[in-house]
Design a protein around this motif. Structure first.
Motif, PDB file in Angstrom:
ATOM      1  N   THR A  76      -3.278   7.225  -5.963  1.00 35.56           N
ATOM      2  CA  THR A  76      -1.835   7.021  -6.154  1.00 35.56           C
ATOM      3  C   THR A  76      -1.585   6.202  -7.422  1.00 35.56           C
ATOM      4  O   THR A  76      -0.812   5.245  -7.427  1.00 35.56           O
ATOM      5  N   ASN A 116       0.815  -1.218   0.000  1.00 32.25           N
ATOM      6  CA  ASN A 116       0.000   0.000   0.000  1.00 32.25           C
ATOM      7  C   ASN A 116       0.848   1.268   0.000  1.00 32.25           C
ATOM      8  O   ASN A 116       1.743   1.420   0.830  1.00 32.25           O
ATOM      9  N   GLU A 117       0.562   2.171  -0.926  1.00 33.49           N
ATOM     10  CA  GLU A 117       1.058   3.543  -0.873  1.00 33.49           C
ATOM     11  C   GLU A 117      -0.136   4.370  -0.406  1.00 33.49           C
ATOM     12  O   GLU A 117      -0.893   4.921  -1.211  1.00 33.49           O
ATOM     13  N   THR A 124      -0.643   7.195   1.088  1.00 39.34           N
ATOM     14  CA  THR A 124      -0.437   8.601   1.414  1.00 39.34           C
ATOM     15  C   THR A 124      -1.423   9.540   0.744  1.00 39.34           C
ATOM     16  O   THR A 124      -1.437  10.730   1.043  1.00 39.34           O
ATOM     17  N   ASN A 125      -2.252   9.024  -0.155  1.00 40.80           N
ATOM     18  CA  ASN A 125      -3.204   9.863  -0.882  1.00 40.80           C
ATOM     19  C   ASN A 125      -4.348   8.980  -1.350  1.00 40.80           C
ATOM     20  O   ASN A 125      -4.128   7.802  -1.639  1.00 40.80           O
ATOM     21  N   ASN A 137      -7.121  10.262   8.440  1.00 36.05           N
ATOM     22  CA  ASN A 137      -6.468  11.542   8.144  1.00 36.05           C
ATOM     23  C   ASN A 137      -7.434  12.720   8.005  1.00 36.05           C
ATOM     24  O   ASN A 137      -6.995  13.844   7.761  1.00 36.05           O
ATOM     25  N   ASN A 159      -6.498   2.814  -1.041  1.00 33.91           N
ATOM     26  CA  ASN A 159      -6.842   4.000  -1.829  1.00 33.91           C
ATOM     27  C   ASN A 159      -8.068   3.769  -2.704  1.00 33.91           C
ATOM     28  O   ASN A 159      -8.284   2.655  -3.196  1.00 33.91           O
ATOM     29  N   HIS A 205      -8.368   7.176   4.884  1.00 35.18           N
ATOM     30  CA  HIS A 205      -8.238   8.601   4.575  1.00 35.18           C
ATOM     31  C   HIS A 205      -9.216   9.471   5.363  1.00 35.18           C
ATOM     32  O   HIS A 205      -8.809  10.434   6.008  1.00 35.18           O
TER      33      HIS A 205
END
Length: 450
Positions: free
Chosen positions: A99, A92-93, A95-96, A180, A134, A176
């Protein structure tokens, strides 16, 4: 100059040949389960230079080819797992919410012992996927299980279509929105992220089209748009160059994404997990979407509370291209058992059940012209079982990839890990972190010790 070009071409050709090692083998006297052309008793399969050159009786092995006596055994296409995370250094990336610019193929690990364990279950190829953190995740990689190679590039199935991971539901909203405080926090937010991303990609394409159309004209003073790898990838989805594979559970969201894709002219879509796919099976079939499912795995979180072991049969009978996947480094060794469950729950025929782990995942990955069935001209990926692979008594005996035996139950060493010696004496230092195990390092703990 011409001579130099010829030499360069020959060197490049030699490099490619070395990169794609292929073998020749004759499998004699087996019960051949072709999947697409029925069952052939007491039949031979000849693989020459990595491809199936002949299927018939009384075949002879070419010089230097290995001969395998499969008398009393069953010969089937190598199993394909449409949803795996093997051979990956990272999944997993997160961060957004979008991606699309990342690609798991940048971090393949050919030393993953799970590859050999998968071969021990008759699996020859898999779809190594980005995770489901994501709404639009990273690009995936279709790999061949060429265990023993140490060059990551030799794991890739050269020429396989590009794929990308999407996700619906609780995963992106939890990571997310919940984690976040950013979009998406809700299921409607997930749809918005996908729609807005496609719209941005459409505008990006139009900007480049306008620039390319005008740059050759006299007096043109326009400026090229800024290059954006994320937008480039999304644009390739809109162009039909990338197949979407989408993590999904609920019927309402499955139907939602089909509508979104239809609005943007996207027609390459495979749903992963699809636990409520049976509720929208006719709609999936009409749209042309694939479904890669678990055989009987649900209720492991709230949004997966409801499903049925008849899912595979219902989807298949409705005309949906359906596969059964593992999403697990352990379950991947038992996909033939998972396929067999579709006979207990739904009464699928042998060929229908075997299609769930061979030709159907190959179709979903866009590689059915190369693998997924035993046909002359296809790649020499084969699994040999001591009993019918849909029997509870089935044991994989040998797995062949590109004509090379990569697993041999009777002759392989007890420990097939690359390099580490299981009997090596090492000095192990045991230690304990002050507060908690390091497996949870850098995560936020939501409880206090009492």
């Amino acid at each position: 100059m011409k001579k130099i070009n010829i030499i360069i071409a020959l060197l490049l050709s030699a490099t490619f040949v070395m990169a794609q090692e292929k073998g020749s083998v004759l499998i004699k006297n087996g019960t051949v389960l072709t999947v697409t052309n029925g069952t052939l008793e007491n039949t031979d399969v000849l693989i020459r230079d990595g491809k199936i050159s002949k299927i018939g009786k009384g075949l002879s092995a070419p010089s230097g080819a290995k001969t395998i006596d499969a008398n009393g055994m069953y010969v089937m296409p190598g199993i394909i797992d449409a949803h795996s995370h093997l051979a990956l250094d990272a999944v997993n990336e997160a961060t957004n919410p979008v991606t699309a610019e990342v690609w798991v193929g940048d971090a393949l690990d050919p030393l993953d012992v799970g590859i050999y364990q998968a071969l021990a279950g008759g699996v020859t190829a898999a779809h190594s996927m980005h995770g489901s953190a994501n709404a639009i995740g990273g690009q995936c990689e279709t790999v061949k299980f060429r265990y023993g190679e140490i060059d990551p590039d030799k794991m890739r199935m050269a020429g396989a279509p590009r794929t990308i991971k999407f996700a619906l539901g609780e995963n992106p909203t939890r990571v997310h929105g919940g984690g976040n405080g950013i979009l998406p926090r809700t299921r409607m937010g997930v749809e918005h992220v996908i729609r807005s991303s496609f719209q941005q990609a459409k505008e990006y394409m139009e900007a480049w089209d306008s620039y390319n159309a005008g740059k050759g004209k006299k007096g043109f003073k326009g400026k090229a748009p800024a290059y954006d790898l994320r937008m480039e990838t999304l644009a390739d989805i809109l162009k039909g160059n990338i197949i979407i594979h989408c993590h999904s559970y609920r019927a309402d969201e499955i139907y939602m994404l089909m509508q979104v894709c239809e609005d943007f002219g996207i027609d390459k879509l495979v749903f992963q997990h699809v636990n409520e796919g049976f509720k929208v099976a006719p709609e999936l079939a009409k749209w042309g979407a694939g479904a890669s499912i678990f055989a009987d795995w649900w209720a492991y979180k709230f949004e997966v509370y409801y499903s049925t072991a008849y899912n595979a049969a219902i989807l298949t009978k409705n005309g949906v291209t359906t596969s059964i996947n593992s999403d697990s480094g352990e379950l991947i060794r038992h996909l033939y058992h998972e396929a067999a469950k579709s006979q207990k729950y739904g009464g699928l025929t042998d060929d229908e059940a075997l299609s769930l782990i061979t030709i159907n995942p190959a179709k979903q990955l866009g590689i059915a012209d190369r693998v997924g069935s035993l046909e002359e001209g296809k790649e020499g990926d084969v699994a040999i079982f001591n009993n019918h692979p849909l029997s509870i008594y089935a044991i994989p005996m040998m797995t062949i990839v590109d004509g090379i035996v990569r697993f041999d139950r009777e002759n392989d060493a007890d420990d097939m890990r690359i390099y580490p010696d299981p009997e090596e004496k090492i000095d192990v230092t045991h230690w304990q972190a002050e507060d908690h195990d390091r497996c949870m390092q850098n995560t936020e703990f939501l409880f206090t010790d009492k």
